[in-house]
Design a protein around this motif. Structure first.
Motif, PDB file in Angstrom:
ATOM      1  N   LEU A  96       0.687  -1.219   0.087  1.00 18.33           N
ATOM      2  CA  LEU A  96      -0.116   0.056  -0.206  1.00 18.33           C
ATOM      3  C   LEU A  96       0.876   1.280  -0.108  1.00 18.33           C
ATOM      4  N   VAL A  97       0.664   2.119  -0.969  1.00 20.24           N
ATOM      5  CA  VAL A  97       1.345   3.501  -0.862  1.00 20.24           C
ATOM      6  C   VAL A  97       0.390   4.464  -0.473  1.00 20.24           C
ATOM      7  N   LEU A  98       0.896   5.325   0.275  1.00 11.96           N
ATOM      8  CA  LEU A  98      -0.057   6.351   0.691  1.00 11.96           C
ATOM      9  C   LEU A  98       0.510   7.770   0.365  1.00 11.96           C
ATOM     10  N   GLY A  99      -0.329   8.378  -0.755  1.00  9.29           N
ATOM     11  CA  GLY A  99       0.058   9.707  -1.199  1.00  9.29           C
ATOM     12  C   GLY A  99       0.341   9.504  -2.862  1.00  9.29           C
ATOM     13  N   GLY A 100      -0.341  10.545  -3.601  1.00  9.73           N
ATOM     14  CA  GLY A 100      -0.040  10.528  -5.119  1.00  9.73           C
ATOM     15  C   GLY A 100       0.811  11.700  -5.481  1.00  9.73           C
ATOM     16  N   GLY A 101       1.870  12.033  -4.614  1.00 13.39           N
ATOM     17  CA  GLY A 101       2.770  13.373  -4.994  1.00 13.39           C
ATOM     18  C   GLY A 101       4.058  12.559  -5.846  1.00 13.39           C
ATOM     19  N   PHE A 102       5.137  13.217  -5.809  1.00 12.77           N
ATOM     20  CA  PHE A 102       6.584  12.891  -6.426  1.00 12.77           C
ATOM     21  C   PHE A 102       6.844  11.460  -6.036  1.00 12.77           C
ATOM     22  N   ALA A 103       6.784  11.163  -4.489  1.00 13.03           N
ATOM     23  CA  ALA A 103       7.466  10.125  -3.856  1.00 13.03           C
ATOM     24  C   ALA A 103       6.494   8.991  -3.827  1.00 13.03           C
ATOM     25  N   VAL A 110       4.671   5.257   3.273  1.00 15.47           N
ATOM     26  CA  VAL A 110       3.816   6.398   3.375  1.00 15.47           C
ATOM     27  C   VAL A 110       4.681   7.726   3.100  1.00 15.47           C
ATOM     28  N   ALA A 111       3.803   8.412   2.022  1.00 17.41           N
ATOM     29  CA  ALA A 111       4.399   9.542   1.100  1.00 17.41           C
ATOM     30  C   ALA A 111       3.231  10.480   1.391  1.00 17.41           C
ATOM     31  N   LEU A 112       2.838  10.824   2.359  1.00 19.36           N
ATOM     32  CA  LEU A 112       1.754  11.837   2.436  1.00 19.36           C
ATOM     33  C   LEU A 112       2.342  13.285   2.394  1.00 19.36           C
ATOM     34  N   GLY A 113       3.314  13.347   2.231  1.00 30.06           N
ATOM     35  CA  GLY A 113       3.803  15.055   2.301  1.00 30.06           C
ATOM     36  C   GLY A 113       3.830  15.465   3.763  1.00 30.06           C
ATOM     37  N   ILE A 122      -1.382  -0.888  -4.355  1.00 24.48           N
ATOM     38  CA  ILE A 122      -2.538  -0.006  -4.351  1.00 24.48           C
ATOM     39  C   ILE A 122      -2.010   1.394  -4.062  1.00 24.48           C
ATOM     40  N   LEU A 123      -2.233   2.300  -4.706  1.00 24.91           N
ATOM     41  CA  LEU A 123      -1.784   3.725  -4.494  1.00 24.91           C
ATOM     42  C   LEU A 123      -3.061   4.543  -3.901  1.00 24.91           C
ATOM     43  N   VAL A 124      -3.202   5.211  -2.704  1.00 28.09           N
ATOM     44  CA  VAL A 124      -4.298   5.840  -2.081  1.00 28.09           C
ATOM     45  C   VAL A 124      -3.843   7.587  -2.128  1.00 28.09           C
ATOM     46  N   SER A 125      -4.591   8.426  -2.853  1.00 27.93           N
ATOM     47  CA  SER A 125      -4.703   9.703  -2.979  1.00 27.93           C
ATOM     48  C   SER A 125      -5.877  10.475  -2.734  1.00 27.93           C
ATOM     49  N   ASP A 126      -5.596  11.588  -2.196  1.00 26.70           N
ATOM     50  CA  ASP A 126      -7.011  12.434  -1.787  1.00 26.70           C
ATOM     51  C   ASP A 126      -7.247  13.260  -3.045  1.00 26.70           C
ATOM     52  N   ARG A 127      -6.482  13.146  -4.183  1.00 23.01           N
ATOM     53  CA  ARG A 127      -6.874  14.070  -5.221  1.00 23.01           C
ATOM     54  C   ARG A 127      -6.859  13.009  -6.289  1.00 23.01           C
TER      55      ARG A 127
END
Length: 389
Positions: free
Chosen positions: A5-12, A101-104, A28-33
């Motif tokens: 599971l990858v948390l965050g849809g930014g660069f990382a 964890v890549a939530l920024g 699975i990648l989870v992003s808020d946008r």
């Protein structure tokens, strides 16, 4: 095959998902946008050179190209010890061997920040900056202040480069309109030597660039508050401003602060140089979420986040195959950017030995434009990736 599971849809986060899929993991990648936002090229939104769509890549297109699953749903809680994530929809994700964890990060809140806009905040703020700047252009005069803040607990959590870029781009935009002389531009920051982490030679050149552009400078005094018509400082001075662009320093992400993970004094997740969260098997933190190890001048940048992402993917592969090796991000620590000015750019580089800023008239602007095109199309798989990038 292990589920990740990858948390965050930014660069990382995006880079991690891409590289893990190359190793055939179930990701699975989870992003808020629903889009990947290319922050370094959003600097041209305020002056109207690009739009939000120009600097965004749909995450579903990236998911389709690289084969990872995508969930667009904000995270409301993360229970690290249980490896359990709860989403805004109520959905619970809790069956993963590994979580990255890549939530920024969040921004340090200051009094009156509602009177400011940021190029490093939500994408809609960049559009609002464009609208506000256009309103001043219609009036053919105004006062504009651009600056950034610091985090006393973590020198890496400061983003000054985009502030300088927006400021110089506004300067040249107004020059092209023939109305620059009607505007007062001011750069501000609370530290004595903003930009110091680029090195002393770079700092001298930056001061020359500000002076030659007739941009006022207010530094070395703490910001007390932002008000509707300006900024108030601890020394009693007030800068009047019709438009204030301010990049707040970073602090720990609120979800991670409540997750049970170990965090630094500044709120960032504490990891080792391999991005492992010690004591939490199978958990990694990368990019802006992680507390960055290294020298005082270190900085949270996109290329460092992507290096962390690639290394983390490699380290997960190594762990699953029981290989005695690990990849560290420390050798990738440097400051590297093309600081655009609208009519050119400056190449900025800093490592343990040197700190330089090299003027790139005209060609520098198009070099950064080219990087934006490369970033977008290489991630979509339309062109090959350059090794090491």
């Amino acid at each position: 095959m292990e589920k990740i599971l990858v948390l965050g849809g930014g660069f990382a986060g995006v880079e991690t998902a891409i590289y893990l899929r190359k190793q055939n993991f179930d990701v699975i990648l989870v992003s808020d946008r629903d889009f990947f936002y290319i922050y370094p090229t959003s600097i041209w939104i305020p002056t109207g050179e690009v739009t939000t769509e120009d600097v965004s890549v749909p995450l579903d297109a990236l998911a389709a190209k690289h084969g990872f699953q995508l969930i667009v749903d904000p995270i409301v809680s993360f229970e690290a010890r249980e490896k359990r994530v709860t989403l805004e929809s109520g959905r619970v994700l809790d069956d993963f061997e590994y979580i990255v964890v890549a939530l920024g990060q969040d921004k340090i809140r200051m009094k009156g920040m509602e009177h400011t806009l940021s190029i490093c905040g939500k994408p809609e703020e960049a559009t609002a900056l464009h609208d506000r700047l256009n309103s001043l252009v219609q009036k053919s005069s105004g006062k504009i202040a651009v600056g950034f803040g610091g985090n006393p607990n973590d020198s890496s959590a400061v983003r000054g480069g985009p502030a300088f870029e927006v400021l110089f781009n506004i300067h040249n935009f107004l020059k092209k309109k023939g109305i620059r002389k009607n505007f007062e531009l001011t750069f501000f920051a609370p530290m004595e030597k903003p930009g110091q982490k680029m090195g002393n030679k770079a700092l001298v050149m930056l001061d020359k660039m500000l002076a030659s552009s007739n941009i006022r400078k207010k530094v070395g005094s703490k910001i007390v508050e932002f008000v509707e018509d300006g900024i108030v400082f601890e020394d009693g001075e007030k800068i009047e401003s019709d438009l204030t662009m301010f990049i707040a320093a970073g602090t720990g992400h609120n979800i991670l602060m409540k997750s049970g993970l170990p965090v630094s004094e500044a709120g960032f997740v504490v990891t080792n140089e391999f991005n492992e969260i010690e004591g939490f098997d199978g958990l990694y933190a990368i990019g802006d979420s992680a507390s960055l190890l290294g020298p005082e001048w270190r900085a949270k940048q996109g290329h460092v986040a992507e290096a962390m992402a690639k290394n983390t993917a490699r380290n997960i592969v190594i762990k699953t195959r029981d290989i005695d090796a690990q990849y560290s991000y420390k050798k990738h620590l440097n400051i590297l950017c093309v600081m655009d000015t609208g009519n050119g750019a400056a190449f900025v580089y800093r490592n343990n030995k040197v700190g330089r800023i090299i003027p790139l008239p005209i060609v520098g602007h198009w070099l950064k434009k080219g990087w934006g095109w490369y970033c977008r199309n290489s991630k979509l798989g339309k062109i090959p990736r350059i090794p090491g990038m």
